[in-house]
Design a protein around this motif. Structure first.
Motif, short mmCIF file in Angstrom:
data_model
loop_
_atom_site.label_atom_id
_atom_site.label_comp_id
_atom_site.label_asym_id
_atom_site.label_seq_id
_atom_site.Cartn_x
_atom_site.Cartn_y
_atom_site.Cartn_z
N ASP A 1 0.82 -1.22 0.00
CA ASP A 1 0.00 0.00 0.00
C ASP A 1 0.85 1.27 0.00
OD1 ASP A 1 -2.33 -1.56 2.28
OD2 ASP A 1 -2.39 -1.45 0.08
N ALA A 2 2.14 1.14 0.22
CA ALA A 2 3.02 2.31 0.22
C ALA A 2 2.98 2.99 -1.14
CB ALA A 2 4.44 1.90 0.56
N ALA A 3 2.53 4.23 -1.18
CA ALA A 3 2.32 4.94 -2.44
C ALA A 3 1.88 6.37 -2.13
CB ALA A 3 1.25 4.24 -3.27
N GLU A 4 1.64 7.12 -3.20
CA GLU A 4 1.07 8.47 -3.09
C GLU A 4 -0.42 8.37 -3.39
OE1 GLU A 4 3.32 11.04 -2.59
OE2 GLU A 4 1.91 12.73 -2.58
N TYR A 5 -1.23 9.03 -2.58
CA TYR A 5 -2.68 8.95 -2.75
C TYR A 5 -3.24 10.36 -3.00
CZ TYR A 5 -2.37 4.19 -1.04
OH TYR A 5 -2.05 2.85 -0.91
N PHE A 6 -4.10 10.45 -3.98
CA PHE A 6 -4.69 11.73 -4.36
C PHE A 6 -6.20 11.70 -4.22
CE2 PHE A 6 -0.99 13.87 -5.89
CZ PHE A 6 -0.16 12.88 -6.38
N CYS A 7 -6.73 12.69 -3.54
CA CYS A 7 -8.17 12.90 -3.47
C CYS A 7 -8.54 13.90 -4.56
CB CYS A 7 -8.54 13.45 -2.09
SG CYS A 7 -10.29 13.70 -1.81
N VAL A 8 -9.63 13.65 -5.26
CA VAL A 8 -10.00 14.45 -6.42
C VAL A 8 -11.48 14.78 -6.35
CG1 VAL A 8 -10.06 14.54 -8.93
CG2 VAL A 8 -8.27 13.22 -7.79
N VAL A 9 -11.84 16.02 -6.65
CA VAL A 9 -13.24 16.40 -6.75
C VAL A 9 -13.53 16.82 -8.18
CG1 VAL A 9 -12.84 18.83 -6.12
CG2 VAL A 9 -15.09 17.81 -5.75
N SER A 10 -14.72 16.47 -8.63
CA SER A 10 -15.14 16.79 -10.00
C SER A 10 -16.58 17.23 -9.96
CB SER A 10 -14.97 15.57 -10.88
OG SER A 10 -15.61 15.74 -12.12
N ASP A 11 -16.89 18.21 -10.75
CA ASP A 11 -18.27 18.65 -10.87
C ASP A 11 -18.78 18.27 -12.26
OD1 ASP A 11 -19.92 21.90 -11.00
OD2 ASP A 11 -20.72 19.85 -11.00
N PRO A 12 -19.65 17.26 -12.34
CA PRO A 12 -20.15 16.84 -13.67
C PRO A 12 -20.85 17.97 -14.41
CG PRO A 12 -20.71 15.23 -11.99
CD PRO A 12 -20.17 16.43 -11.27
N ASN A 13 -21.34 18.98 -13.68
CA ASN A 13 -22.07 20.06 -14.34
C ASN A 13 -21.14 21.03 -15.06
OD1 ASN A 13 -24.76 19.33 -13.45
ND2 ASN A 13 -24.03 19.86 -11.42
N THR A 14 -19.84 20.94 -14.80
CA THR A 14 -18.88 21.81 -15.47
C THR A 14 -17.87 21.00 -16.26
OG1 THR A 14 -17.48 21.92 -13.51
CG2 THR A 14 -19.12 23.67 -13.79
N GLY A 15 -18.36 19.90 -16.83
CA GLY A 15 -17.53 19.17 -17.77
C GLY A 15 -16.51 18.25 -17.16
N ASN A 16 -16.74 17.83 -15.93
CA ASN A 16 -15.85 16.84 -15.34
C ASN A 16 -14.42 17.32 -15.15
OD1 ASN A 16 -17.81 14.99 -15.07
ND2 ASN A 16 -17.19 13.72 -16.77
N GLN A 17 -14.22 18.59 -14.96
CA GLN A 17 -12.87 19.02 -14.63
C GLN A 17 -12.49 18.44 -13.28
OE1 GLN A 17 -11.37 22.99 -15.30
NE2 GLN A 17 -13.30 23.54 -16.27
N PHE A 18 -11.29 17.91 -13.21
CA PHE A 18 -10.78 17.32 -11.99
C PHE A 18 -9.96 18.35 -11.22
CE2 PHE A 18 -10.46 12.42 -12.08
CZ PHE A 18 -11.79 12.31 -12.40
N TYR A 19 -10.16 18.37 -9.91
CA TYR A 19 -9.36 19.22 -9.04
C TYR A 19 -8.67 18.29 -8.04
CZ TYR A 19 -12.09 22.90 -11.15
OH TYR A 19 -12.67 23.74 -12.06
N PHE A 20 -7.34 18.27 -8.11
CA PHE A 20 -6.56 17.35 -7.30
C PHE A 20 -6.14 17.96 -5.98
CE2 PHE A 20 -5.33 13.60 -9.80
CZ PHE A 20 -5.88 13.94 -11.02
N GLY A 21 -6.13 17.14 -4.94
CA GLY A 21 -5.43 17.50 -3.73
C GLY A 21 -3.94 17.40 -3.97
N THR A 22 -3.16 17.85 -3.00
CA THR A 22 -1.71 17.86 -3.17
C THR A 22 -1.07 16.52 -2.86
OG1 THR A 22 -1.55 18.76 -0.93
CG2 THR A 22 -1.44 20.33 -2.74
#
Lengths: 116, 114
Positions: free
Chosen positions: B85-106
């Motif tokens: 499980d050792a790895a980098e993990y990213f949380c991502v939010v997307s708004d389907p109403n604005t074309g599925n742009q992804f916003y990544f955590g750091t």
């Protein structure tokens, strides 16, 4: 075979050189994206395209340009590379239909670019 | 506007102990939320996603996450950490109403101690 491929996988270039990174996909998705990843910053969106005739700037488009040659191909260009463009670059695709894959993005393996 | 905050840049756990990676989001709409994992020198792989169905989402490799609207959180958990499980993990939010742009955590770097 990988669904999203990127070429080259690694590239070292010099300041001022023009370089193109290429992305191809076999998933049949309409939407394609280019991101760069820097340590501690996550992934940031450079450009995205919802179809061949629709290109949009992302958060950090300065110094970059793109070309959507076909539904399956999306290229990223650095017209005059500079050292702070050294990063890991990812291409991604997504589907706008009502399938189970809707909303998810699928990523290529990345291109590691070093600008000296 | 959408944004994601991953509260810990590094997490270390002992093998066999629980994992908790924290994520808070900001979104004007009902978002889609994702967790991706990136192993060293690899691309990003989807662990799990929330898209307005069940609030407790089960993913691959024993991971799960719970969407809590009142807390605007989407924390990732696993009952027992494995060395793989050792790895980098990213949380991502997307708004389907604005074309599925992804916003990544750091990102959160997970270290698993033998």
């Amino acid at each position: 075979d990988a669904d999203v491929t990127q070429t080259p996988r690694n590239r070292i270039t010099k300041t001022g050189k023009r370089i193109m990174l290429e992305c191809s996909q076999t998933k049949g998705h309409d939407r394609m994206y280019w991101y760069r990843q820097d340590p501690g910053l996550g992934l940031r969106l450079i450009y995205y395209s919802f179809d061949v005739k629709d290109i949009n700037k992302g958060e950090i488009s300065d110094g970059y340009s793109v070309s959507r040659q076909a539904q399956a191909k999306f290229s990223l260009s650095l017209e005059s590379a500079i050292p702070n463009q050294t990063a890991l670059y990812f291409c991604a695709t997504s589907d706008r239909s009502g399938t189970s894959e809707r909303n998810e993005q699928f990523f290529g393996p990345g291109t590691r670019l070093t600008v000296l | 506007a959408q944004s994601v905050t991953q509260l810990d840049s590094h997490v270390s756990v002992s093998e066999g102990t629980p994992v908790l990676l924290r994520c808070n989001y900001s979104s004007s709409y009902s978002p889609s939320l994702f967790w991706y994992v990136q192993h060293p020198n690899k691309g990003l792989q989807l662990l799990l996603k929330y898209t307005s169905a069940a609030t407790l989402v089960k993913g691959i490799n024993g991971f799960e996450a719970e969407f809590k609207k009142s807390e605007t959180s989407f924390h990732l958990t696993k009952p027992s950490a494995h060395m793989s499980d050792a790895a980098e993990y990213f949380c991502v939010v997307s708004d389907p109403n604005t074309g599925n742009q992804f916003y990544f955590g750091t990102g959160t770097s997970l270290t698993v101690i033998p």
